[in-house]
Design an enzyme around this catalytic site. Structure first.
Site, PDB file in Angstrom:
ATOM      1  N   GLU A   1       4.628 -16.488  51.457  1.00  0.00           N
ATOM      2  CA  GLU A   1       3.343 -16.040  50.904  1.00  0.00           C
ATOM      3  C   GLU A   1       3.279 -14.517  50.813  1.00  0.00           C
ATOM      4  OE1 GLU A   1      -0.923 -18.161  51.443  1.00  0.00           O
ATOM      5  OE2 GLU A   1       0.209 -17.794  53.261  1.00  0.00           O
TER       6      GLU A   1
ATOM      7  N   HIS B   1       0.985 -21.733  50.050  1.00  0.00           N
ATOM      8  CA  HIS B   1      -0.241 -21.639  50.844  1.00  0.00           C
ATOM      9  C   HIS B   1      -0.667 -23.021  51.350  1.00  0.00           C
ATOM     10  CE1 HIS B   1      -4.226 -20.373  52.087  1.00  0.00           C
ATOM     11  NE2 HIS B   1      -4.728 -21.354  51.356  1.00  0.00           N
TER      12      HIS B   1
ATOM     13  N   ASN C   1      29.844 -35.353  37.885  1.00  0.00           N
ATOM     14  CA  ASN C   1      31.070 -35.615  37.127  1.00  0.00           C
ATOM     15  C   ASN C   1      31.064 -34.885  35.788  1.00  0.00           C
ATOM     16  OD1 ASN C   1      32.498 -37.143  38.875  1.00  0.00           O
ATOM     17  ND2 ASN C   1      32.376 -39.061  37.733  1.00  0.00           N
TER      18      ASN C   1
END
Length: 578
Positions: free
Chosen positions: A68, A46, A394
């Site tokens: 929303e 919002h 990694n």
């Protein structure tokens, strides 16, 4: 009004909101029933929608508006949180970040296409319509009505004087961007026809857009129902309005229900009170750097005065310089603290990355964070993110085994990556640890032989640390094939160069089948470096304290000559004098 002056603030605040959105979405994936998390995500969407609409960025506004809608269905128990919802929401978060990046670099949203995301969000809204649950608390309150003593008196007097009392429920179209502005127009129109004595939600909540797509107004007027409906329906982006005339006999029923309804509203108010006003302000980093430079100059002047003090014996001067010394030291500490930022800002980016990599590699990975409140200089914060990305990728790709392989080794099905930070004297230590297969030293050695970095004779006498150092060479990789994630030999060399440029170093500890720890040690700050001043002949040298491990006093008689070089024996080790 020129909005460009607010662009920088908009970008900075939006970055924080998107980062928080990512974190909350990952949290709710683990706790889908947590209503507070749903409310937080709704609030972030919002806020972003309102900010984007105000600045005129339509794509961001439209995307957050659709988000929303989906979240409104979740709040109303029409839609359940599941992995599909989270996946789409995370895609939306990524798109918002891309749009924001375009805005930051070019001042506009660019040519990015959000239509597919809007369609995916629309599907959730449509599916929720077929699964409408019980009415929400707000709907129940709206239907019953809740009035205090003043409002009841107003209604009674209105009935006595021949006025009409209407309960008007107004529905705003779902695609309306600024609902509060539309609600303001409705209030403005109705205030010209009579007196509004109550609204649900409150006027303040409607102004802050703390409502979904409908709100209720109680109006006292002499106008007829049809005339009011016509005026409201003529307002743009109003879907419909439902109007009910309240009579004197309805007042008794309303009074009976008021106590229980007020209790519900009080409970909701208690939740709202938890929001605490921020006590922080935004300061441009250039201003902090300028302040830091001024403090540095002040410290240099203080040091020169201290040197002058030794040649002038004056008690008043000595007292003044001692006081100046205390003030500058305290000022330096205060400025340093202003520059310090919790490393949480960096750590919060990685749960999302780990989730995406886990899905891509079909591995179950649990990321455990600790020490997020450890504070480091903002310069370090800006630079440390990239090395950590390489190390975590990694750990997941090279370190953590496939689930089946882990089960065969008697390990848990789910692999774990630990990311931790802590202070160690004037340094901060950041560790990336995994419980994977560890580094295969023979594999690394074989790769070094293939690349001609060593010969067969030297290969047999290499220590583990020397073998590990090969991993930090450019273009060196033990991956069997090149993927999107690794195998090109770019990564650990970048990590090492970046860390050394920050005045730190990296250490590696690995046990086969147990896992690997990459430990990064960095100075707390790069702004002011404390140094030891050493006089040698006519010259004075400044040696950074971070580079000094220990200071020892030796006698001239302890100095020996080996191959015409001065050395000393210290704790059984031969150390060359420079």
């Amino acid at each position: 009004m020129d909005l460009n002056q607010y662009l920088e603030i908009f970008v900075e605040e939006s970055k924080e909101h998107i980062e928080e959105l990512n974190s909350r979405l990952l949290e709710i994936e683990k706790s889908p029933e947590d209503r507070e998390l749903v409310d937080n995500i709704f609030r972030i969407s919002h806020t972003l929608k309102g900010m984007a609409a105000t600045m005129g960025f339509l794509k961001m506004g439209e995307l957050t508006h659709k988000m929303e809608d989906v979240l409104s269905d979740v709040r109303a128990d029409k839609l359940k949180i599941n992995s599909a919802v989270i996946d789409v929401m995370l895609k939306c978060s990524d798109m918002l970040a891309l749009l924001l990046n375009n805005i930051e670099t070019s001042g506009n949203e660019g040519e990015l296409d959000i239509s597919m995301l809007l369609i995916e969000l629309e599907k959730f809204s449509k599916s929720s319509q077929a699964n409408i649950g019980p009415q929400s608390t707000l709907s129940n309150i709206n239907n019953m009505g809740s009035f205090n003593e003043y409002e009841k008196d107003v209604m009674e007097k209105a009935f006595d004087e021949g006025f009409k009392c209407y309960k008007i429920e107004v529905f705003i179209k779902k695609d309306c961007i600024l609902k509060s502005a539309r609600a303001y127009v409705v209030f403005n129109v109705l205030e010209k026809t009579g007196e509004i004595f109550k609204s649900i939600p409150s006027v303040e909540d409607i102004e802050d857009e703390k409502f979904e797509s409908n709100f209720i107004i109680y109006l006292i007027t002499k106008e007829e129902k049809d005339s009011i409906v016509e005026k409201i329906n003529s307002i743009a982006e109003i879907e419909k309005c439902e109007i009910t005339e309240l009579r004197r006999m309805d007042l008794d029923d309303i009074i009976k229900s008021s106590d229980s309804v007020n209790q519900v509203l009080e409970n909701n108010d208690d939740k709202t009170k938890k929001i605490v006003a921020s006590r922080t302000i935004r300061v441009d980093t250039d201003r902090l750097d300028k302040l830091m430079n001024l403090v540095s100059e002040l410290i240099i002047i203080k040091t020169r005065l201290l040197k002058i003090q030794t040649s002038i014996q004056d008690s008043e001067l000595n007292t003044t310089i001692e006081y100046l010394d205390r003030i500058t030291t305290n000022l330096n500490d205060a400025v340093m603290k202003v520059r310090m930022v919790p490393i949480e800002r960096v750590f919060n980016r990685f749960p999302r990355m780990v989730r995406d990599l886990s899905k891509e590699l079909k591995k179950e990975i649990d990321l455990k964070l600790s020490g997020q409140d450890t504070e480091v200089d903002r310069t370090v914060i800006d630079e440390i993110s990239e090395p950590l990305i390489h190390l975590i990728r990694n750990a997941i790709d090279h370190g953590i085994e496939d689930p089946d392989e882990r089960l065969r080794k008697g390990k848990p099905y789910k692999g774990t990556v630990y990311l931790r930070a802590f202070h160690d004297g004037n340094n901060v230590v950041i560790e990336v640890e995994d419980d994977g297969k560890g580094i295969d030293f023979n594999d690394v050695k074989q790769k070094a032989l293939e690349k001609g970095l060593i010969d067969n004779e030297n290969a047999d006498i290499l220590t583990d640390n020397e073998i590990i150092n090969f991993l930090f060479l450019p273009g060196f990789s033990t991956a069997k094939e090149v993927t999107d994630i690794s195998g090109r030999g770019v990564g650990l060399d970048v990590v090492k160069n970046k860390i050394e440029s920050l005045g730190g170093f990296i250490d590696v500890i690995s046990n086969k089948s147990m896992g690997t720890i990459f430990s990064i040690k960095l100075p707390l700050t790069l702004a002011i470096i404390q140094a030891l001043l050493v006089s040698l002949g006519d010259e004075t040298y400044a040696i950074p304290l971070n580079s000094i491990k220990e200071i020892v006093t030796i006698d001239r008689d302890d100095i020996k000559f080996i191959q015409n070089k001065e050395v000393m024996i210290f704790r059984g080790e031969v150390i060359q004098l420079i």
